[in-house]
Scaffold this active site. Structure first.
Site: not given
Ligand code: F0G
Length: 458
Positions: A124-125, A217, A258, A450
């Site tokens: 994941f980022d 998550a 999550k 982003h």
């Protein structure tokens, strides 16, 4: 008549949401520098930006909030959370953190050093960010099937054993602190990892002396897919499957936003006392004392209940059926989406949806912005903007897929909302030939760009 499926809950509290006009949305998007993160939530009708911390808690969770123990050290709420995490994961040591990336920060402060290599399945980022900020490297070993949206492979989150072994052969053991398995694999489309694959990764890693950690998550959604899809698993409970999965690793980081079914929170669970001691020091520096780690007692109490609810089959069935409902509608409309449909989101292939937009003009961001203009639906780009620049060359990194993610918050929207979303995407699809220009960057941050990037229409 066969009775149709119906959700195993009813709604006790509602929150109004508001429509807007296309003219308003065009204006708001411009003011937001064409970055949907910059919109106000009041400018959004249906918010599919993320499934993280945006779900609805149950009455049992709200009840637990009232009994939270706010003691600085040794609170009852911590004990409840500790017992729950131990039951689910089998790991004896727990460190709460304020969210998932904080858990990564604490754990990686112990495990990751300059020049290290961390193989895994499409990190994941924020995970990649915490690796790269320490001048280490994440190596993606996801199976190739994940990058072909039409391939019906049932476990597109799996790690390719050959790719993994190549990494193990190419670097000395001291340079590979661990292998990271992300369940479900968010970046490849909310795709699950099979138990068989986890077991094989463990066997291979044991041979090279490399431990396994989980980014968990969406571990409960992953266990649901295993129950539904993996041979021999159909009669086992979600909790049994999850526990077996965790048995192949030595620890995990969690974003409780999550599958913890809460609005904020995270934790690290570990089997090793020594790593726990080292990580405890970083928890105290970065997060707070080791029995709260940045969380209120009431939030830990709600999380303990949430983890138990998230690992109930009936809840997971309603959750994943809703995501699948939207996905199937889009497929019927001919819209190119990652298949099979993932656990928390539907992912649209922007390269196929908007073939006229070159990759340098960010087709997935262009599509996300068009969906917002069409109907006030906020989605997120999982493409070149998210992939950041190569830390050394500073060139754009073009990922294999350029996706728009429609993340579905848990227990939040109805299937009427899903119908509305599908119609909106269909309308954009009908006018796709008129969308011929994308965006250029006018400002960006060095890492995780982003979230804050500013764009201009070409
Ligand atoms: N790992 C995975 C697989 C994630 O999806 C996320 C967050 C994190 C770690 C970090 O957790 O947000 O609590 O700090 N994913 C969100 C998303 C932001 O929209 O997919 P966090």
């Amino acid at each position: 008549m066969k009775l149709p499926y119906a959700e195993p809950f009813r709604i006790k509290m509602v929150e109004n949401i508001h429509q807007s006009t296309p003219e308003q949305r065009i204006e708001w998007l411009k003011d937001a520098h064409y970055n949907l993160f910059n919109l106000k939530s009041s400018q959004v009708f249906i918010d599919l930006l993320t499934d993280s911390g945006t779900g609805a808690m149950s009455d049992r969770q709200w009840g637990a909030m009232m009994t939270g123990d706010e003691s600085y050290a040794g609170s009852k709420s911590f004990e409840q959370l500790h017992e729950t995490v131990q039951n689910i994961t089998g790991y004896p040591y727990l460190l709460p953190t304020h969210q998932g990336r904080a858990a990564e920060n604490v754990l990686f402060s112990v495990l990751v050093k300059d020049g290290d290599i961390i193989p895994g399945n499409s990190h994941f980022d924020t995970t990649k960010g915490h690796i790269e900020i320490r001048k280490a490297h994440a190596v993606d070993c996801t199976v190739d099937e994940a990058f072909d949206i039409d391939d019906p492979h049932l476990f597109k989150g799996n790690i390719d054993l050959q790719k993994l072994e190549n990494v193990y052969r190419s670097y000395p053991k001291e340079q590979i602190p661990f292998c990271l398995i992300t369940i479900t694999c968010n970046s490849s489309g909310g795709q699950p990892v099979s138990l068989e694959n986890m077991k094989a990764v463990k066997e291979l890693s044991d041979r090279y002396g490399i431990p396994i950690y989980f980014d968990s998550a969406r571990f409960a959604e992953n266990a649901y897919f295993i129950k539904k899809r993996e041979k021999g698993q159909e009669h086992r409970s979600i909790k049994e499957i999850a526990k077996e999965a965790f048995s192949y690793g030595v620890g995990m980081t969690m974003s409780s936003k999550k599958d913890g079914l809460v609005n904020i929170g995270g934790f690290i669970a570990l089997s090793d006392a020594d790593i726990f001691k080292k990580a405890s020091n970083f928890t105290i520096i970065f997060e707070g004392f080791i029995t709260y780690g940045g969380m209120a007692g009431r939030d830990m109490a709600a999380l303990a209940v949430g983890l138990n609810e998230a690992t109930e089959y009936n809840y997971l069935e309603s959750r994943i059926k809703q995501v699948e409902y939207l996905g199937k509608k889009l497929i019927e409309m001919g819209i190119p989406v990652q298949q099979p449909i993932g656990g928390h989101a539907v992912f649209i292939d922007a390269l196929r949806f908007l073939p006229n937009i070159p990759r340098e003009e960010y087709p997935a961001q262009t599509l996300a912005n068009e969906i917002y203009k069409e109907a006030g639906i906020r989605t997120v780009e999982i493409g070149t903007l998210l992939a950041d620049r190569d830390p050394e060359t500073r060139e754009n990194r073009y990922p294999k897929l350029e996706l728009v993610r429609l993340a579905i918050p848990r227990r939040t929207y109805t299937n009427n909302h899903m119908d509305y979303i599908a119609a909106a995407v269909n309308n954009v699809y009908d006018r796709r030939d008129q969308i011929t220009k994308g965006y250029k960057i006018i400002w960006e941050s060095e890492i995780l760009r982003h979230f804050t990037v500013q764009l201009e229409e070409i």
